[in-house]
Design a protein around this motif. Sequence first.
Motif, PDB file in Angstrom:
ATOM      1  N   GLY A  26       0.801  -1.222   0.000  1.00 29.68           N
ATOM      2  CA  GLY A  26       0.000   0.000   0.000  1.00 29.68           C
ATOM      3  C   GLY A  26       0.830   1.266   0.000  1.00 29.68           C
ATOM      4  N   LEU A  27       2.074   1.179  -0.458  1.00 31.35           N
ATOM      5  CA  LEU A  27       2.967   2.339  -0.447  1.00 31.35           C
ATOM      6  C   LEU A  27       2.804   3.175  -1.714  1.00 31.35           C
ATOM      7  N   GLU A  28       3.062   4.460  -1.574  1.00 27.09           N
ATOM      8  CA  GLU A  28       2.932   5.385  -2.699  1.00 27.09           C
ATOM      9  C   GLU A  28       4.183   5.320  -3.581  1.00 27.09           C
ATOM     10  N   ILE A  29       3.974   5.219  -4.896  1.00 25.40           N
ATOM     11  CA  ILE A  29       5.076   5.223  -5.860  1.00 25.40           C
ATOM     12  C   ILE A  29       5.174   6.626  -6.446  1.00 25.40           C
ATOM     13  N   ILE A  30       6.295   7.291  -6.194  1.00 25.18           N
ATOM     14  CA  ILE A  30       6.464   8.666  -6.682  1.00 25.18           C
ATOM     15  C   ILE A  30       7.533   8.776  -7.772  1.00 25.18           C
ATOM     16  N   ASP A  31       8.267   7.676  -7.998  1.00 23.75           N
ATOM     17  CA  ASP A  31       9.405   7.759  -8.911  1.00 23.75           C
ATOM     18  C   ASP A  31       9.675   6.387  -9.521  1.00 23.75           C
ATOM     19  N   LYS A  32      10.056   6.371 -10.798  1.00 23.80           N
ATOM     20  CA  LYS A  32      10.350   5.101 -11.469  1.00 23.80           C
ATOM     21  C   LYS A  32      11.735   5.113 -12.119  1.00 23.80           C
ATOM     22  N   GLU A  33      12.642   5.878 -11.539  1.00 23.36           N
ATOM     23  CA  GLU A  33      14.003   5.967 -12.072  1.00 23.36           C
ATOM     24  C   GLU A  33      14.929   5.012 -11.330  1.00 23.36           C
ATOM     25  N   ILE A  34      15.792   4.330 -12.097  1.00 24.40           N
ATOM     26  CA  ILE A  34      16.865   3.574 -11.453  1.00 24.40           C
ATOM     27  C   ILE A  34      18.028   4.529 -11.208  1.00 24.40           C
ATOM     28  N   TYR A  35      18.858   4.217 -10.237  1.00 26.07           N
ATOM     29  CA  TYR A  35      19.860   5.192  -9.782  1.00 26.07           C
ATOM     30  C   TYR A  35      21.239   4.550  -9.665  1.00 26.07           C
ATOM     31  N   ALA A  94      20.807   4.172 -16.704  1.00 18.93           N
ATOM     32  CA  ALA A  94      20.696   4.836 -15.399  1.00 18.93           C
ATOM     33  C   ALA A  94      21.323   6.219 -15.410  1.00 18.93           C
ATOM     34  N   VAL A  95      22.384   6.413 -16.203  1.00 20.62           N
ATOM     35  CA  VAL A  95      23.042   7.726 -16.252  1.00 20.62           C
ATOM     36  C   VAL A  95      22.487   8.594 -17.383  1.00 20.62           C
ATOM     37  N   GLY A  96      21.453   8.108 -18.068  1.00 13.77           N
ATOM     38  CA  GLY A  96      20.739   8.938 -19.030  1.00 13.77           C
ATOM     39  C   GLY A  96      21.267   8.929 -20.450  1.00 13.77           C
ATOM     40  N   THR A  97      22.153   7.982 -20.793  1.00 12.14           N
ATOM     41  CA  THR A  97      22.686   7.913 -22.142  1.00 12.14           C
ATOM     42  C   THR A  97      21.742   7.117 -23.033  1.00 12.14           C
ATOM     43  N   TYR A 103      15.605   0.498 -19.787  1.00  6.01           N
ATOM     44  CA  TYR A 103      14.402   1.067 -19.190  1.00  6.01           C
ATOM     45  C   TYR A 103      14.375   2.580 -19.333  1.00  6.01           C
ATOM     46  N   GLY A 104      13.282   3.080 -19.905  1.00  4.27           N
ATOM     47  CA  GLY A 104      13.107   4.516 -20.035  1.00  4.27           C
ATOM     48  C   GLY A 104      12.757   4.929 -21.449  1.00  4.27           C
ATOM     49  N   GLU A 105      12.231   6.138 -21.587  1.00  6.56           N
ATOM     50  CA  GLU A 105      11.717   6.629 -22.871  1.00  6.56           C
ATOM     51  C   GLU A 105      12.804   6.916 -23.901  1.00  6.56           C
ATOM     52  N   LYS A 106      14.034   7.152 -23.455  1.00  7.98           N
ATOM     53  CA  LYS A 106      15.110   7.490 -24.390  1.00  7.98           C
ATOM     54  C   LYS A 106      15.589   6.310 -25.220  1.00  7.98           C
ATOM     55  N   VAL A 134      18.866   7.610 -32.787  1.00 12.93           N
ATOM     56  CA  VAL A 134      19.365   8.976 -33.028  1.00 12.93           C
ATOM     57  C   VAL A 134      18.203   9.924 -33.257  1.00 12.93           C
ATOM     58  N   GLU A 135      17.269   9.519 -34.099  1.00  9.97           N
ATOM     59  CA  GLU A 135      16.113  10.370 -34.398  1.00  9.97           C
ATOM     60  C   GLU A 135      15.290  10.634 -33.145  1.00  9.97           C
ATOM     61  N   LYS A 136      15.125   9.603 -32.335  1.00  8.88           N
ATOM     62  CA  LYS A 136      14.336   9.719 -31.104  1.00  8.88           C
ATOM     63  C   LYS A 136      14.946  10.723 -30.134  1.00  8.88           C
ATOM     64  N   ASN A 137      16.286  10.863 -30.175  1.00  6.18           N
ATOM     65  CA  ASN A 137      16.989  11.678 -29.184  1.00  6.18           C
ATOM     66  C   ASN A 137      17.692  12.896 -29.768  1.00  6.18           C
ATOM     67  N   LYS A 138      17.402  13.254 -31.009  1.00 11.59           N
ATOM     68  CA  LYS A 138      18.187  14.297 -31.668  1.00 11.59           C
ATOM     69  C   LYS A 138      18.043  15.664 -30.999  1.00 11.59           C
ATOM     70  N   GLU A 139      16.900  15.937 -30.398  1.00  9.78           N
ATOM     71  CA  GLU A 139      16.733  17.227 -29.730  1.00  9.78           C
ATOM     72  C   GLU A 139      17.469  17.272 -28.396  1.00  9.78           C
ATOM     73  N   SER A 140      17.440  16.164 -27.653  1.00 10.23           N
ATOM     74  CA  SER A 140      18.036  16.165 -26.316  1.00 10.23           C
ATOM     75  C   SER A 140      19.553  16.023 -26.335  1.00 10.23           C
ATOM     76  N   THR A 141      20.123  15.422 -27.407  1.00 11.55           N
ATOM     77  CA  THR A 141      21.561  15.208 -27.427  1.00 11.55           C
ATOM     78  C   THR A 141      22.350  16.477 -27.713  1.00 11.55           C
ATOM     79  N   GLY A 142      21.740  17.402 -28.439  1.00  7.08           N
ATOM     80  CA  GLY A 142      22.442  18.651 -28.740  1.00  7.08           C
ATOM     81  C   GLY A 142      23.422  18.552 -29.886  1.00  7.08           C
ATOM     82  N   PHE A 143      23.448  17.407 -30.583  1.00  6.57           N
ATOM     83  CA  PHE A 143      24.363  17.257 -31.708  1.00  6.57           C
ATOM     84  C   PHE A 143      23.611  17.434 -33.023  1.00  6.57           C
TER      85      PHE A 143
END
Length: 347
Positions: free
Chosen positions: A145-154, A271-274, A291-294, A336-345
Amino acid sequence: MLNIPKEKISKILVIKLRAIGDVLLSTVVLKNLRHNFPHVKIDFLTEPPSKEIIEGNPYVDELIIFEREKNSLKKFYELRKRKYDLVIDLFCNPRSALLTFITGAKYRVGYAFRGRSYAYNVKLKPRKEVHHNVEFNLDALRALGLEIIDKEIYMPIDENAENFAKKFWNENKLNEKVVVALNPSGTWETKRWRLEKFARLGDEIAKNFKAKILILWGNQNELEDAQKISSMMEIKPIIPPRTNLKQMASILKRCSFMISNDSAPMHIATAVGTPTLGIYGPTNPYAQGPYGEKHLWVRREDLDCIACNLTKCPIGNICMKELSVETVYSAFLKLVEKNKESTGFPF
């Protein structure tokens, strides 16, 4: 669902013995536990290879290392003396079930697989549908019954690791460059894409993106594989020096992209966002993928035996052997196409 009385909880133990990537995926529960229990002591028990995954995690008060070869009644007794109120077993093999039972905690949470039901008094049932390991871990908290506030691995990275990676980056003149890491390693032979295909893929990316290619490695066999890939490439890659897990994480954090077999380095990269492309065959990316949208993954969708989960293949490991460079490169272009805006290249 049990609504656990939070005011009666003062000490929590999370158990995830191995493997490195799986331990990293289990870190998703820690921030959520801290949110639900801001003032309690939260400990984490794992085996030595995963020590760096947990060491430095801000949501863990104490890291306990369990060494299988040094099993003793004294160690079990010491664990019981800690007097945990809540133990969450995210590994649920016979050994971790025994450890959970021995604690004597009032609330003992785990998946009641065959022969392990005795250890838990909050018994979890796996979902029938395939779901990611991150959700598998979070289901243990939902059952309480615990609240889930985050789904990021660290993945914690310390200053020494950052300085190591910064020095490596500067020495190899990688600042402002497109850097793509390739990881040919994998704990099972059946999970490994062929070395010559990694070499061809690396050359294709290096030519078309004017990219610098890094080939990652961990042990001596993997270093030899990295050197074989390098010898087959027209445009010579960079093979980093030996790293620990935190140093590897800091290097990966600086990379533009990662292409990897299903392995711990793949999960570290996410986990480090690459942005990461996972190469899959016997394992199921819906359960163990990046795991993750990127991120994306690629596999042979035409095979009935895909995701067989076999460590030895009776038909020649065709899911990996016959996965073409063109198919993986096409998937990389989508990444590459999925991440072209966030990568800055400017691709």
